[in-house]
Each structure stands twice: as C-alpha cells, then as structure tokens.
Design an enzyme around this catalytic site. Structure first.
Site, PDB file in Angstrom:
ATOM      1  N   GLU A 168       0.831  -1.206   0.000  1.00  0.00           N
ATOM      2  CA  GLU A 168       0.000   0.000   0.000  1.00  0.00           C
ATOM      3  C   GLU A 168       0.867   1.257   0.000  1.00  0.00           C
ATOM      4  O   GLU A 168       0.581   2.233  -0.706  1.00  0.00           O
ATOM      5  CB  GLU A 168      -0.899   0.031   1.246  1.00  0.00           C
ATOM      6  CG  GLU A 168      -1.827  -1.166   1.418  1.00  0.00           C
ATOM      7  CD  GLU A 168      -1.191  -2.306   2.218  1.00  0.00           C
ATOM      8  OE1 GLU A 168      -0.004  -2.601   1.996  1.00  0.00           O
ATOM      9  OE2 GLU A 168      -1.895  -2.902   3.058  1.00  0.00           O
TER      10      GLU A 168
ATOM     11  N   CYS B 167      -2.593  -3.304   7.063  1.00  0.00           N
ATOM     12  CA  CYS B 167      -2.221  -3.561   8.457  1.00  0.00           C
ATOM     13  C   CYS B 167      -2.484  -2.328   9.309  1.00  0.00           C
ATOM     14  O   CYS B 167      -2.450  -1.201   8.839  1.00  0.00           O
ATOM     15  CB  CYS B 167      -0.767  -4.007   8.567  1.00  0.00           C
ATOM     16  SG  CYS B 167       0.438  -2.720   8.214  1.00  0.00           S
TER      17      CYS B 167
ATOM     18  N   ALA C 161       6.230 -43.221 -13.596  1.00  0.00           N
ATOM     19  CA  ALA C 161       7.401 -43.890 -14.174  1.00  0.00           C
ATOM     20  C   ALA C 161       6.885 -44.965 -15.127  1.00  0.00           C
ATOM     21  O   ALA C 161       5.750 -45.439 -14.981  1.00  0.00           O
ATOM     22  CB  ALA C 161       8.246 -44.529 -13.080  1.00  0.00           C
TER      23      ALA C 161
ATOM     24  N   ALA D 214       7.065 -48.792 -17.150  1.00  0.00           N
ATOM     25  CA  ALA D 214       7.036 -50.135 -16.574  1.00  0.00           C
ATOM     26  C   ALA D 214       8.422 -50.579 -16.108  1.00  0.00           C
ATOM     27  O   ALA D 214       8.551 -51.387 -15.179  1.00  0.00           O
ATOM     28  CB  ALA D 214       6.463 -51.126 -17.589  1.00  0.00           C
TER      29      ALA D 214
ATOM     30  N   TRP E 147      12.754 -37.111 -16.597  1.00  0.00           N
ATOM     31  CA  TRP E 147      12.304 -36.391 -17.792  1.00  0.00           C
ATOM     32  C   TRP E 147      10.918 -36.836 -18.267  1.00  0.00           C
ATOM     33  O   TRP E 147      10.659 -36.923 -19.447  1.00  0.00           O
ATOM     34  CB  TRP E 147      13.288 -36.474 -18.968  1.00  0.00           C
ATOM     35  CG  TRP E 147      14.739 -36.408 -18.600  1.00  0.00           C
ATOM     36  CD1 TRP E 147      15.733 -37.122 -19.186  1.00  0.00           C
ATOM     37  CD2 TRP E 147      15.368 -35.582 -17.621  1.00  0.00           C
ATOM     38  NE1 TRP E 147      16.933 -36.805 -18.610  1.00  0.00           N
ATOM     39  CE2 TRP E 147      16.744 -35.868 -17.640  1.00  0.00           C
ATOM     40  CE3 TRP E 147      14.922 -34.630 -16.700  1.00  0.00           C
ATOM     41  CZ2 TRP E 147      17.672 -35.254 -16.805  1.00  0.00           C
ATOM     42  CZ3 TRP E 147      15.836 -34.021 -15.857  1.00  0.00           C
ATOM     43  CH2 TRP E 147      17.178 -34.328 -15.921  1.00  0.00           C
TER      44      TRP E 147
ATOM     45  N   THR F 110      14.196 -41.961  -3.353  1.00  0.00           N
ATOM     46  CA  THR F 110      14.444 -40.975  -4.418  1.00  0.00           C
ATOM     47  C   THR F 110      15.785 -40.282  -4.208  1.00  0.00           C
ATOM     48  O   THR F 110      16.537 -40.056  -5.158  1.00  0.00           O
ATOM     49  CB  THR F 110      13.303 -39.932  -4.438  1.00  0.00           C
ATOM     50  OG1 THR F 110      12.090 -40.625  -4.707  1.00  0.00           O
ATOM     51  CG2 THR F 110      13.523 -38.869  -5.495  1.00  0.00           C
TER      52      THR F 110
ATOM     53  N   GLY G 211       9.546 -39.347  -3.693  1.00  0.00           N
ATOM     54  CA  GLY G 211       8.999 -40.109  -4.787  1.00  0.00           C
ATOM     55  C   GLY G 211       7.579 -40.578  -4.559  1.00  0.00           C
ATOM     56  O   GLY G 211       6.843 -40.051  -3.719  1.00  0.00           O
TER      57      GLY G 211
HETATM   58  C1  AOF Z   1       3.660  -7.472   4.389  1.00  0.00           C
HETATM   59  N1  AOF Z   1       3.574  -6.772   3.226  1.00  0.00           N
HETATM   60  O1  AOF Z   1       2.508  -5.432   1.789  1.00  0.00           O
HETATM   61  C2  AOF Z   1       1.418  -6.017   3.788  1.00  0.00           C
HETATM   62  C3  AOF Z   1       1.484  -6.763   5.015  1.00  0.00           C
HETATM   63  O2  AOF Z   1       6.408  -7.186   9.960  1.00  0.00           O
HETATM   64  P1  AOF Z   1       5.772  -6.146   9.109  1.00  0.00           P
HETATM   65  O3  AOF Z   1       5.715  -4.815   9.718  1.00  0.00           O
HETATM   66  O4  AOF Z   1       6.377  -6.120   7.725  1.00  0.00           O
HETATM   67  O5  AOF Z   1       4.239  -6.571   8.970  1.00  0.00           O
HETATM   68  C4  AOF Z   1       3.879  -7.808   8.488  1.00  0.00           C
HETATM   69  C5  AOF Z   1       2.384  -7.993   8.554  1.00  0.00           C
HETATM   70  O6  AOF Z   1       1.681  -6.906   7.976  1.00  0.00           O
HETATM   71  C6  AOF Z   1       1.963  -9.212   7.771  1.00  0.00           C
HETATM   72  O7  AOF Z   1       2.009 -10.367   8.540  1.00  0.00           O
HETATM   73  C7  AOF Z   1       0.540  -8.854   7.359  1.00  0.00           C
HETATM   74  O8  AOF Z   1      -0.321  -9.276   8.393  1.00  0.00           O
HETATM   75  C8  AOF Z   1       0.511  -7.335   7.288  1.00  0.00           C
HETATM   76  N2  AOF Z   1       0.445  -6.769   5.903  1.00  0.00           N
HETATM   77  N3  AOF Z   1       2.627  -7.458   5.257  1.00  0.00           N
HETATM   78  O9  AOF Z   1       4.656  -8.119   4.667  1.00  0.00           O
HETATM   79  C9  AOF Z   1       2.516  -6.050   2.871  1.00  0.00           C
HETATM   80  N4  AOF Z   1       0.341  -5.278   3.458  1.00  0.00           N
HETATM   81 ZN    ZN Z   2       0.966  -2.723   6.012  1.00  0.00          ZN
END
Ligand code: AOF
Ligand code: ZN
Length: 357
Positions: free
Chosen positions: A46, A69, A156, A158, A164, A190, A285
């Site tokens: 944001e 947030c 896989a 037989a 690949w 594996t 695997g």
């Molecule tokens: C993100 N990136 O763009 C938004 C988040 O530890 P902080 O301060 O970076 O905050 C992390 C928290 O903020 C994250 O767990 C989420 O709940 C909120 N939004 N977090 O890392 C973002 N918008």
């Molecule tokens: Zn934020």
C-alpha cells in the site's frame, strides 16, 4: 484486483514468512499508482503504491489483495499512510487473520473511509495459502506435493524410469516454485536413486535457500550423495525413525546433517513446523507422495501432466486411493491451469483457508 494480484506474485521467494501483497491506486477511473511487497521487512504494498500515486492519492480508491495492516511492525501501519494520503475508499480481497496486524478495515471505516472486502477472495487466499494455513493450523507446515505424470497419471514407465517425464519449461517452473517454499522434501529412495541437489537454480534467488529434507525412515542416505556432501553449505535435514541404525544417524550428523527421529510421518511434519518450516514442497517419490495423500497431509497439488501415455504396466501416481461416490467425493479447488511448453500444470488446493470477511 486482478492487477493487484498479479503484482503481489512478484514477491514470490522474497517475502515469506510475510504475505505477498499487491496494491493499485485508482483515481477517476485510471490507475495512478501501483505497488507490491518486494522484500521481507521492506515497505508494504500500500505504501509503495501511495508513493507512486503522490498527490493523486487524495480522494482515490486503493485496491489491495490483503486488508491493510493497523500495527507497528517492521514498518508503520498502512492504515495511517492511507489516512494521511486522503484516500476515500479501500477495497480488499480478504481480511488479515494476523491478530496483531488485522483489523485495518475497521480502523479505516471508523475514520470515515469507505471500505469493502471479498473481491477475488479465492484468488487472494490461494496467493497466500501458506501464510493463511499456518494461522489456522499449528501442528504442521503447509504441504504441497509436486507430481510430474503422464497423461494416464503414471510417474514412471514399466521399467521404473521416471527422469524427464516432463519438459524444459516444466523443469524451469519447478525451480521458480522451489524459491517460494521454506523446505523441499523427497523420500529416502528418491534421494539415493536420483542423487538430487534440491537447490534453486532458476530466475529467482530466494531470500533464504529452502531447507532440503529427506524423509528417510532407515537413514539410508549415505555420505557420498550430493545432499550430504553439500550439507554444510545448504541446510539438509533427515527425518528418520527412532529405529534407524544409530551408526547411520551419527554419520549423517558428523557430515552436518540435522537428524530428526519422530514416531510417524505426522509427528515428523510437526517437528518440521516446530523447527521453523511453514511451507514444504514435496517432490516425490511415489511412496512418500502417496503416503502424504493417503494420510490427508497434502494441502496443494502441483500436477504437471505430460502428453504421453505409459500404459497399464507403468507406475501409477495415486495407488490405493479408497473408492468414493461421485455424489459425495470431496472436490479439490482448482487454483491455476497453466501450459508449460507441451506440458500442463494444474494446481489444486484441498480447501481454501479463507479468512472470515
Ligand atoms: C507485508 N507486506 O505489503 C502487507 C502486510 O512485519 P511487518 O511490519 O512487515 O508486517 C507484516 C504484517 O503486515 C503481515 O504479517 C501482514 O499481516 C501485514 N500486511 N505485510 O509483509 C505487505 N500489506
Ligand atoms: Zn501494512
């Protein structure tokens, strides 16, 4: 919102355990700013989008893939930034279930900002499936299973040859996938047979190299394998059973491998979570994949289908699945369908961890 989701995906491999987030600022019907969370600990989507919009953010609508947030974390609250910029309306795809960071929409509404939530909610939940899963479940990581099969679901032929099955584009995509997981896992057989490196060698360099985990009950992995030889450079863990020969366990430990001795697969996953693994990509695997599926421990399937038929004698990808009625069989949720050269990737989630809106 689709544009915001596309932007959010650019954080793949760089922001976990934080969520991937994208944001778009709209004014008078035009996009005036865009942003995404690009680096763990860096500015939130944001704030990046508001900075790009500058003065045009006043009176604008901000469209964001996760509720803004409202907490002081590694950066100040996005709600404050949105209010300071004079944004009129915020549209979010899903709420933030994080107890500290969540509640931003209510805080904005209380200050007179118009808010809406739920636009493209399913796609936003799939984008941050692991982030949402670990907030609902404490007992294990988010588990994804990658399978490359023939069109008749064989892993896989037989004769047991599996290398690949899929093409170049599919292999490149797997490196991209690996970059977004905390751990890459394979079974013991594996690890011995393919001698894989399980490192990320693609377009994205992950912020932290995924831990390499071998589910190897008998601790058969020997010191001459690439995994053990490079264990001091890339974290390498073996999940064995308490009955594994102690000599094998201590030899692995002497080579820098961390060994766990859980009593079951589920307990092994619990120990991975306790050791900090929030998301795990299992690459086979067949036996380990089938066991995870049978035990209901797979949350996401990355299924790469190659346009070849291997026939009834070939090794099936999904042995021993119990019968289900067509009316009542649980449906998985298609998250993505993508061509990878001649192959097709189908991504399916068992359920979506949608936060309440
Ligand atoms: C993100 N990136 O763009 C938004 C988040 O530890 P902080 O301060 O970076 O905050 C992390 C928290 O903020 C994250 O767990 C989420 O709940 C909120 N939004 N977090 O890392 C973002 N918008
Ligand atoms: Zn934020």
């Amino acid at each position: 919102m689709q544009r915001a989701l596309d932007l959010a995906w650019r954080g793949w491999g760089r922001v976990a355990p934080n969520p991937m987030v994208g944001a778009v600022v709209l004014h008078g019907g035009s996009v005036v700013g865009e942003g995404w969370h690009a680096e763990f600990g860096g500015p939130h989507a944001e704030v990046v989008a508001l900075q790009a919009a500058g003065d045009r953010a006043r009176g604008a609508t901000v469209v964001v893939t996760l509720e803004p947030c409202s907490h002081h974390g590694k950066t100040p609250p996005c709600t404050d930034a949105l209010l300071a910029a004079g944004v009129e309306r915020v549209v979010a795809a899903i709420r933030d279930p994080d107890p500290d960071a969540g509640g931003g929409l209510d805080a904005l509404r209380a200050k007179g900002v118009a808010v809406a939530v739920g636009v493209h909610a399913a796609a936003a939940a799939a984008l941050n499936a692991a982030f949402l899963f670990v907030r609902q479940h404490a007992d294990r990581p988010f588990v994804a299973l990658k399978l490359a099969t023939s069109i008749d679901s064989r892993i896989a032929d037989a004769a047991g040859h599996s290398r690949w099955v899929s093409g170049e584009e599919a292999r490149a995509h797997v490196h991209w996938l690996r970059a977004g997981f905390d751990a890459i896992a394979v079974g013991g057989t594996t690890a011995l047979k393919d001698d894989p490196e399980l490192t990320v060698r693609g377009a994205i360099t992950p912020r932290r190299p995924p831990v390499r985990i071998v589910f190897d009950r008998r601790a058969m992995l020997n010191p001459s394998t690439r995994l053990v030889r490079t264990a001091r450079e890339v974290p390498t863990w073996v999940v064995a059973s308490p009955q594994a020969p102690t000599g094998s366990v201590s030899s692995l430990e002497q080579n820098g491998v961390r060994v766990f001795l859980p009593g079951s697969l589920a307990e092994g996953l619990a120990q991975m979570r306790a050791a900090g693994i929030q998301s795990l990509l299992c690459e086979g695997g067949g036996a380990l994949g089938a066991k995870l599926l049978a035990d209901g421990l797979v949350d996401r399937l990355y299924w790469i289908q190659s346009p070849v038929w291997l026939g009834d004698g070939a090794i099936p990808a999904f042995p021993g699945v119990p019968d289900a009625k067509i009316e009542t069989a649980p449906h998985w949720v298609p998250v993505e369908r993508r061509p990878l050269g001649p192959d097709t990737l189908l991504v399916l989630d068992r359920t979506l961890c949608l936060p309440a809106s």
